[in-house]
Design a protein around this motif. Structure first.
Motif, PDB file in Angstrom:
ATOM      1  N   GLU A  84       0.819  -1.220   0.000  1.00 29.47           N
ATOM      2  CA  GLU A  84       0.000   0.000   0.000  1.00 29.47           C
ATOM      3  C   GLU A  84       0.850   1.265   0.000  1.00 29.47           C
ATOM      4  O   GLU A  84       0.443   2.285  -0.547  1.00 29.47           O
ATOM      5  N   ASN A  85       2.023   1.203   0.618  1.00 30.14           N
ATOM      6  CA  ASN A  85       2.916   2.371   0.671  1.00 30.14           C
ATOM      7  C   ASN A  85       3.791   2.498  -0.576  1.00 30.14           C
ATOM      8  O   ASN A  85       4.623   3.390  -0.661  1.00 30.14           O
ATOM      9  N   GLY A  86       3.613   1.572  -1.529  1.00 28.33           N
ATOM     10  CA  GLY A  86       4.368   1.657  -2.778  1.00 28.33           C
ATOM     11  C   GLY A  86       5.760   1.060  -2.730  1.00 28.33           C
ATOM     12  O   GLY A  86       6.542   1.202  -3.678  1.00 28.33           O
ATOM     13  N   LYS A  87       6.105   0.392  -1.628  1.00 29.19           N
ATOM     14  CA  LYS A  87       7.429  -0.222  -1.527  1.00 29.19           C
ATOM     15  C   LYS A  87       7.503  -1.525  -2.325  1.00 29.19           C
ATOM     16  O   LYS A  87       8.588  -1.986  -2.676  1.00 29.19           O
ATOM     17  N   LEU A  88       6.338  -2.124  -2.560  1.00 30.90           N
ATOM     18  CA  LEU A  88       6.250  -3.340  -3.374  1.00 30.90           C
ATOM     19  C   LEU A  88       5.186  -3.134  -4.437  1.00 30.90           C
ATOM     20  O   LEU A  88       4.145  -2.528  -4.160  1.00 30.90           O
ATOM     21  N   ASP A  89       5.438  -3.628  -5.654  1.00 28.45           N
ATOM     22  CA  ASP A  89       4.347  -3.648  -6.628  1.00 28.45           C
ATOM     23  C   ASP A  89       3.605  -4.973  -6.468  1.00 28.45           C
ATOM     24  O   ASP A  89       4.008  -5.838  -5.690  1.00 28.45           O
ATOM     25  N   ILE A  90       2.505  -5.154  -7.192  1.00 28.96           N
ATOM     26  CA  ILE A  90       1.655  -6.328  -6.997  1.00 28.96           C
ATOM     27  C   ILE A  90       2.393  -7.622  -7.343  1.00 28.96           C
ATOM     28  O   ILE A  90       2.189  -8.662  -6.712  1.00 28.96           O
TER      29      ILE A  90
END
Length: 202
Positions: A84-90
């Protein structure tokens, strides 16, 4: 029929009256149902809400009280927060869930806790279901019927609050194999409970 293309994104809007012919099997729109009532139940936390036999299967529903909803493990919460914080993509998120052995084990155990009533244990090597590890319906002849995977299946398995679980399943029992008395064997958290049912005559 009127067709309009009113925007720059090439979205087409269709407006009109539609007649669609569907070939629906007669057993779906002309179903006869037979009700069953509870004769005995080994677990006082079970409240049977539905026990109906139709041409397409046996529908059984109940509410389970005094069962605590499992809390999501912190490891899974943290992983979702990273996404959710953008540190990982899906793709990275899914890779960790499916390939990181520790995370995968925690996720599988949590998923199992969310489904405390087991309905599936099929062995592809033998081509058979292990009835000892599932919930099933049994008729007076000793025949056992597992959940059906047909398109007409009605199913529900979820916690409706922190202390209550809703279970609804369609089994492969039909009027041709049903008897006046039935047993529903519920496997809740690996412990079996028997509910005895009897046909209701109008």
């Amino acid at each position: 029929m009127e067709i309009k293309n009113e925007n720059k994104n090439n979205v087409v809007n269709f407006k009109g009256n539609w007649n669609i012919d569907l070939d629906v099997p007669e057993q779906m729109y002309n179903r006869q149902s037979i009700a069953y009532k509870v004769v005995s139940c080994e677990n006082s936390d079970f409240r049977v809400t539905n026990a109906i036999l139709t041409d397409t299967g046996f529908e059984f529903g109940m509410i389970v009280s005094n069962i605590k909803k499992p809390e999501q493990p912190q490891m899974l919460k943290d992983l979702w927060q990273e996404y959710e914080n953008g540190k990982l993509d899906i793709a990275e998120y899914n890779r960790k869930i499916n390939e990181d052995e520790e995370i995968k084990k925690v996720d599988e155990e949590y998923f199992k806790q969310l489904l405390p009533i087991n309905i599936y244990d099929y062995n592809p090597n033998t081509g058979k279901t292990n009835f000892e590890n599932i919930t099933y319906v049994e008729n007076e002849n000793g025949e056992k019927f597992e959940s059906t995977m047909s398109s007409s299946r009605k199913q529900d398995s979820n916690f409706i609050d922190d202390n209550t679980y809703s279970f609804y399943e369609t089994f492969s029992l039909t009027p041709y194999t049903a008897t006046d008395k039935l047993k529903v064997r519920i496997l809740l958290k690996d412990k079996p409970y028997i509910i005895e049912l009897e046909k209701v005559y109008k």
